[in-house]
Design a protein around this motif. Structure first.
Motif, mmCIF file in Angstrom:
data_model
loop_
_atom_site.group_PDB
_atom_site.id
_atom_site.type_symbol
_atom_site.label_atom_id
_atom_site.label_comp_id
_atom_site.label_asym_id
_atom_site.label_seq_id
_atom_site.Cartn_x
_atom_site.Cartn_y
_atom_site.Cartn_z
ATOM 1 N N LEU A 164 0.836 -1.191 0.000
ATOM 2 C CA LEU A 164 0.000 0.000 0.000
ATOM 3 C C LEU A 164 0.872 1.243 0.000
ATOM 4 C CD1 LEU A 164 -2.745 -0.956 2.634
ATOM 5 C CD2 LEU A 164 -2.787 -1.246 0.148
ATOM 6 N N ALA A 165 0.600 2.133 -0.952
ATOM 7 C CA ALA A 165 1.239 3.448 -0.937
ATOM 8 C C ALA A 165 0.420 4.352 -0.025
ATOM 9 C CB ALA A 165 1.279 4.019 -2.348
ATOM 10 N N HIS A 166 1.075 4.988 0.929
ATOM 11 C CA HIS A 166 0.333 5.802 1.889
ATOM 12 C C HIS A 166 1.229 6.882 2.452
ATOM 13 C CE1 HIS A 166 2.376 3.943 5.350
ATOM 14 N NE2 HIS A 166 2.392 2.855 4.585
ATOM 15 N N ALA A 167 0.614 7.883 3.046
ATOM 16 C CA ALA A 167 1.356 8.974 3.665
ATOM 17 C C ALA A 167 1.715 8.597 5.097
ATOM 18 C CB ALA A 167 0.509 10.244 3.651
ATOM 19 N N ALA A 168 2.623 9.375 5.693
ATOM 20 C CA ALA A 168 3.036 9.144 7.080
ATOM 21 C C ALA A 168 2.480 10.262 7.949
ATOM 22 C CB ALA A 168 4.559 9.103 7.183
ATOM 23 N N GLY A 169 1.734 9.883 8.970
ATOM 24 C CA GLY A 169 1.187 10.882 9.879
ATOM 25 C C GLY A 169 0.211 10.244 10.842
ATOM 26 N N PHE A 170 -0.257 11.021 11.817
ATOM 27 C CA PHE A 170 -1.231 10.511 12.787
ATOM 28 C C PHE A 170 -2.053 11.670 13.321
ATOM 29 C CE2 PHE A 170 2.303 11.819 15.376
ATOM 30 C CZ PHE A 170 1.742 12.283 16.564
ATOM 31 N N VAL A 171 -3.080 11.358 14.080
ATOM 32 C CA VAL A 171 -3.956 12.394 14.638
ATOM 33 C C VAL A 171 -4.132 12.175 16.139
ATOM 34 C CG1 VAL A 171 -5.219 12.792 12.490
ATOM 35 C CG2 VAL A 171 -6.025 11.055 14.093
ATOM 36 N N ASP A 174 -10.157 13.874 20.634
ATOM 37 C CA ASP A 174 -10.727 13.989 21.973
ATOM 38 C C ASP A 174 -11.683 12.826 22.226
ATOM 39 O OD1 ASP A 174 -13.112 14.542 20.684
ATOM 40 O OD2 ASP A 174 -13.039 16.697 21.055
ATOM 41 N N GLU A 175 -12.338 12.862 23.382
ATOM 42 C CA GLU A 175 -13.181 11.728 23.773
ATOM 43 C C GLU A 175 -14.449 11.613 22.935
ATOM 44 O OE1 GLU A 175 -13.780 11.597 27.996
ATOM 45 O OE2 GLU A 175 -11.720 12.184 28.398
ATOM 46 N N ASP A 176 -14.768 12.654 22.180
ATOM 47 C CA ASP A 176 -15.913 12.582 21.265
ATOM 48 C C ASP A 176 -15.507 12.066 19.887
ATOM 49 O OD1 ASP A 176 -17.688 13.574 23.155
ATOM 50 O OD2 ASP A 176 -17.196 15.650 22.661
ATOM 51 N N GLY A 177 -14.235 11.737 19.745
ATOM 52 C CA GLY A 177 -13.753 11.235 18.461
ATOM 53 C C GLY A 177 -13.450 12.322 17.459
ATOM 54 N N ARG A 178 -13.316 13.569 17.911
ATOM 55 C CA ARG A 178 -13.024 14.683 17.002
ATOM 56 C C ARG A 178 -11.512 14.897 16.896
ATOM 57 N NH1 ARG A 178 -17.806 17.110 16.000
ATOM 58 N NH2 ARG A 178 -19.425 16.892 17.581
ATOM 59 N N ILE A 179 -11.084 15.215 15.692
ATOM 60 C CA ILE A 179 -9.658 15.469 15.448
ATOM 61 C C ILE A 179 -9.274 16.804 16.073
ATOM 62 C CG2 ILE A 179 -7.903 15.876 13.678
ATOM 63 C CD1 ILE A 179 -9.533 14.061 11.814
ATOM 64 N N VAL A 180 -8.288 16.764 16.956
ATOM 65 C CA VAL A 180 -7.792 17.985 17.598
ATOM 66 C C VAL A 180 -6.536 18.490 16.900
ATOM 67 C CG1 VAL A 180 -6.858 18.928 19.763
ATOM 68 C CG2 VAL A 180 -8.802 17.343 19.815
ATOM 69 N N ARG A 181 -5.634 17.594 16.617
ATOM 70 C CA ARG A 181 -4.391 17.980 15.940
ATOM 71 C C ARG A 181 -3.964 16.844 15.020
ATOM 72 N NH1 ARG A 181 -0.396 21.142 18.096
ATOM 73 N NH2 ARG A 181 0.761 20.486 16.243
ATOM 74 N N ALA A 182 -3.239 17.208 13.986
ATOM 75 C CA ALA A 182 -2.681 16.217 13.068
ATOM 76 C C ALA A 182 -1.187 16.463 12.944
ATOM 77 C CB ALA A 182 -3.360 16.316 11.711
ATOM 78 N N PHE A 183 -0.430 15.393 12.800
ATOM 79 C CA PHE A 183 1.012 15.464 12.658
ATOM 80 C C PHE A 183 1.410 14.677 11.405
ATOM 81 C CE2 PHE A 183 0.042 16.072 17.059
ATOM 82 C CZ PHE A 183 0.989 16.961 17.547
ATOM 83 N N SER A 184 2.319 15.245 10.621
ATOM 84 C CA SER A 184 2.815 14.559 9.433
ATOM 85 C C SER A 184 4.306 14.293 9.572
ATOM 86 C CB SER A 184 2.554 15.400 8.181
ATOM 87 O OG SER A 184 1.166 15.536 7.957
ATOM 88 N N GLY A 225 -3.928 23.938 14.462
ATOM 89 C CA GLY A 225 -2.628 23.432 14.068
ATOM 90 C C GLY A 225 -2.155 24.008 12.756
ATOM 91 N N ARG A 226 -2.753 25.135 12.349
ATOM 92 C CA ARG A 226 -2.384 25.714 11.064
ATOM 93 C C ARG A 226 -1.990 27.183 11.238
ATOM 94 N NH1 ARG A 226 -6.771 23.284 6.745
ATOM 95 N NH2 ARG A 226 -6.239 21.107 7.073
ATOM 96 N N HIS A 227 -1.257 27.676 10.291
ATOM 97 C CA HIS A 227 -0.904 29.072 10.286
ATOM 98 C C HIS A 227 -2.085 29.880 9.768
ATOM 99 C CE1 HIS A 227 3.208 28.083 11.271
ATOM 100 N NE2 HIS A 227 3.134 27.116 10.371
ATOM 101 N N THR A 228 -2.195 31.132 10.228
ATOM 102 C CA THR A 228 -3.410 31.882 9.963
ATOM 103 C C THR A 228 -3.166 33.101 9.097
ATOM 104 O OG1 THR A 228 -3.121 33.293 11.887
ATOM 105 C CG2 THR A 228 -4.254 31.192 12.237
ATOM 106 N N ASP A 229 -4.177 33.467 8.308
ATOM 107 C CA ASP A 229 -4.153 34.702 7.549
ATOM 108 C C ASP A 229 -4.283 35.900 8.473
ATOM 109 O OD1 ASP A 229 -3.956 33.231 5.221
ATOM 110 O OD2 ASP A 229 -6.118 33.191 4.902
#
Length: 258
Positions: A164-171, A174-184, A225-229
């Protein structure tokens, strides 16, 4: 002399013809991707199998922040490097036993409990909480497709090798299953990971005014986790304001002298 080289180069290009052009052509990029959206929620009703082969509803694992690493256990290349990078960052983060649950998610439906258990034996000893803080999941193709869609993750099978070709990263979720931060990538900042887990636990104190200013000056939004305008707009405004203040100060001094 220059004209001679130009003529020779053109002749070589013509001699190469379509075959030469084909040899220089690059293969198309793989369709694999990792583009998680902060705030997106995993389907916690999904049913998978843990490393002991037991059915497990995903929601039962979210009794604390979850560090979720997609990949596959029989991967001969990138996945072990990625998982070791996550384990290293967690070990150096200062987080204690029970602060988080580390979950591996195999996106390859051919992976089974035996492959997951083998990986778990290698990884559990590196966690403060040991096997109790680590779960390695497998699932069927339909369930894995739902989870990959929620994660913004896509792995593509190589027709020749079956890998499988895939990217490297993880997330971090929180306890509700929502993505708080991502890391690549495959190596991660331990402090950044600790902050993400604490933010997911909702016990992180609100940043002070000074911290918010510093984060803004760094063009960084800790919630996404992102830079802002907005940060760039504030910097540009400050650059324009300073000369105006200086000119106003000069004008006032001249008025006082006259």
């Amino acid at each position: 002399m220059k004209a001679v080289f130009v003529v020779l180069f053109a002749a070589l290009q013509l001699a190469g013809g379509p075959a030469g052009a084909q040899a220089l052509a690059l293969p198309p990029p793989p369709a694999a991707r990792f583009d998680p959206v902060p705030g997106a929620r995993l389907p916690l009703t999904a049913v998978l199998r843990d490393d002991a082969g037991r059915e497990v509803r995903l929601a039962t694992l979210f009794d604390r922040p979850v560090v979720l690493v997609p990949g596959y256990y029989t991967c001969p290349n990138l996945c072990s490097t990625l998982f070791e990078g996550v384990l290293q960052a967690l070990a150096l983060s200062g987080l204690a036993k029970g602060d988080y649950r580390l979950v591996g998610l195999s996106v390859d439906p051919r992976d089974g409990a035996a492959a997951a258990a083998s990986r778990k034996r290698a990884y559990a000893a590196l966690l403060p909480g040991g096997a109790a803080d680590l779960t390695l999941l497998t699932g069927d193709a339909a369930t894995l497709a739902r989870l990959q869609a929620a994660l913004g993750y896509r792995a593509v099978a190589d027709r020749q090798t079956g890998e499988l070709a895939h990217a490297a990263g993880f997330v971090v979720l929180d306890e509700d299953g929502r993505i708080v931060r991502a890391f690549s990538g495959v190596r991660f900042d331990p402090a950044g990971l600790r902050d993400a887990v604490k933010a997911a636990a909702r016990d992180e104190p609100a940043p002070s005014f000074g911290q918010q200013v510093l984060l803004l000056c760094a063009h960084y939004a800790p919630t996404s986790g992102r830079h802002t305008d907005l940060a760039m707009a504030a910097v540009r405004g400050g650059v324009l304001l300073l000369p105006l203040l200086f000119l106003g100060w000069l004008w006032r001094r001249r008025g006082e002298r006259s």
